[in-house]
Design a protein around this motif. Structure first.
Motif, PDB file in Angstrom:
ATOM      1  N   GLU A  52       0.819  -1.310   0.299  1.00 14.11           N
ATOM      2  CA  GLU A  52      -0.065   0.023  -0.258  1.00 14.11           C
ATOM      3  C   GLU A  52       0.943   1.097  -0.295  1.00 14.11           C
ATOM      4  O   GLU A  52       2.123   0.997   0.747  1.00 14.11           O
ATOM      5  CB  GLU A  52      -0.936   0.008   0.833  1.00 14.11           C
ATOM      6  CG  GLU A  52      -1.796   1.258   1.176  1.00 14.11           C
ATOM      7  CD  GLU A  52      -2.882   1.171   2.493  1.00 14.11           C
ATOM      8  OE1 GLU A  52      -2.839   2.195   2.976  1.00 14.11           O
ATOM      9  OE2 GLU A  52      -2.820   0.558   3.722  1.00 14.11           O
ATOM     10  N   TYR A  78       3.009   0.195   3.219  1.00 13.91           N
ATOM     11  CA  TYR A  78       3.237  -0.502   3.553  1.00 13.91           C
ATOM     12  C   TYR A  78       3.205  -1.745   2.610  1.00 13.91           C
ATOM     13  O   TYR A  78       2.546  -1.992   1.916  1.00 13.91           O
ATOM     14  CB  TYR A  78       2.234  -0.930   4.825  1.00 13.91           C
ATOM     15  CG  TYR A  78       1.833   0.974   5.768  1.00 13.91           C
ATOM     16  CD1 TYR A  78       2.582   0.363   7.077  1.00 13.91           C
ATOM     17  CD2 TYR A  78       1.119   1.483   5.664  1.00 13.91           C
ATOM     18  CE1 TYR A  78       2.242   2.157   7.719  1.00 13.91           C
ATOM     19  CE2 TYR A  78       1.341   2.570   6.328  1.00 13.91           C
ATOM     20  CZ  TYR A  78       1.925   2.903   7.386  1.00 13.91           C
ATOM     21  OH  TYR A  78       1.616   3.570   8.102  1.00 13.91           O
ATOM     22  N   ASP A 103       0.738  -6.939   6.391  1.00 15.48           N
ATOM     23  CA  ASP A 103      -0.211  -6.397   6.617  1.00 15.48           C
ATOM     24  C   ASP A 103       1.055  -6.059   8.029  1.00 15.48           C
ATOM     25  O   ASP A 103       0.124  -4.924   9.616  1.00 15.48           O
ATOM     26  CB  ASP A 103      -1.212  -7.659   7.728  1.00 15.48           C
ATOM     27  CG  ASP A 103      -1.621  -7.804   6.748  1.00 15.48           C
ATOM     28  OD1 ASP A 103      -2.691  -7.827   6.300  1.00 15.48           O
ATOM     29  OD2 ASP A 103      -2.130  -9.880   7.219  1.00 15.48           O
ATOM     30  N   SER A 104       1.685  -5.397   7.698  1.00 12.82           N
ATOM     31  CA  SER A 104       3.334  -4.649   8.748  1.00 12.82           C
ATOM     32  C   SER A 104       2.167  -2.772   8.970  1.00 12.82           C
ATOM     33  O   SER A 104       1.979  -2.335   8.097  1.00 12.82           O
ATOM     34  CB  SER A 104       4.546  -4.408   8.087  1.00 12.82           C
ATOM     35  OG  SER A 104       4.833  -3.750   8.350  1.00 12.82           O
ATOM     36  N   LYS A 105       2.302  -2.698  10.095  1.00 13.54           N
ATOM     37  CA  LYS A 105       2.555  -1.574  10.861  1.00 13.54           C
ATOM     38  C   LYS A 105       3.604  -0.886  10.754  1.00 13.54           C
ATOM     39  O   LYS A 105       3.591   0.852  11.252  1.00 13.54           O
ATOM     40  CB  LYS A 105       1.902  -1.768  12.536  1.00 13.54           C
ATOM     41  CG  LYS A 105       0.878  -3.023  12.520  1.00 13.54           C
ATOM     42  CD  LYS A 105      -0.340  -1.979  12.335  1.00 13.54           C
ATOM     43  CE  LYS A 105      -1.158  -3.269  13.053  1.00 13.54           C
ATOM     44  NZ  LYS A 105      -2.583  -3.772  11.703  1.00 13.54           N
ATOM     45  N   GLU A 106       4.617  -1.204  10.082  1.00  9.36           N
ATOM     46  CA  GLU A 106       5.918  -0.643   9.821  1.00  9.36           C
ATOM     47  C   GLU A 106       5.902   0.523   8.665  1.00  9.36           C
ATOM     48  O   GLU A 106       5.812  -0.668   7.726  1.00  9.36           O
ATOM     49  CB  GLU A 106       7.086  -1.205  10.506  1.00  9.36           C
ATOM     50  CG  GLU A 106       7.233  -1.421  11.848  1.00  9.36           C
ATOM     51  CD  GLU A 106       6.783  -0.407  12.896  1.00  9.36           C
ATOM     52  OE1 GLU A 106       7.771   0.600  12.523  1.00  9.36           O
ATOM     53  OE2 GLU A 106       6.100  -0.417  13.538  1.00  9.36           O
TER      54      GLU A 106
END
Length: 125
Positions: free
Chosen positions: A30, A44, A47-50
């Protein structure tokens, strides 16, 4: 059942492509911005938040010279083959399940379980 899609790589990243994007490994990406104040692409992976940073040519390697599994790639959505199990019950009722374990849970008055795999266009029979 709704049609699921997967990302298929169509080329290395290039400016002007509007998306979708994924990594060289096929992980969805994304994109938040195509150019931050340093000229980098930010987004991103999966599903990474970093946040991940790519060079302006889409390469993950900060030297922008070597290929890595995390490089940004241009992709397209293609239909994913679906697999499901249909329990047929005495009396004519049929119920669709997305796993064999779920189909096995409901055996009362079961006539048979049919395992189905969708054949996509161009996939052969």
């Amino acid at each position: 059942m709704t049609q699921k899609t997967i990302l298929e790589i169509i080329s290395k990243y290039h400016k002007g492509y509007l998306g979708p994007f994924c990594t060289r490994e096929g992980l969805p990406v994304e994109i938040l911005t195509m150019r931050d104040r340093r000229g980098h692409i930010l987004g991103y992976q999966g599903d990474s938040k970093e946040l991940t940073t790519w060079c302006e040519n889409g390469q993950f390697d900060k030297s922008c010279k070597s290929d890595t599994p995390y490089d940004l790639m241009c992709a397209r959505e293609v239909p994913a083959q679906r697999e499901f199990w249909v329990n047929e019950y005495h009396g004519g009722n049929r119920v669709v399940y997305d796993s064999p374990e779920k189909a096995q849970e409901f055996q009362v008055c079961l006539k048979r379980t049919i395992h189905m795999i969708e054949v996509l266009p161009g996939g052969g029979a």
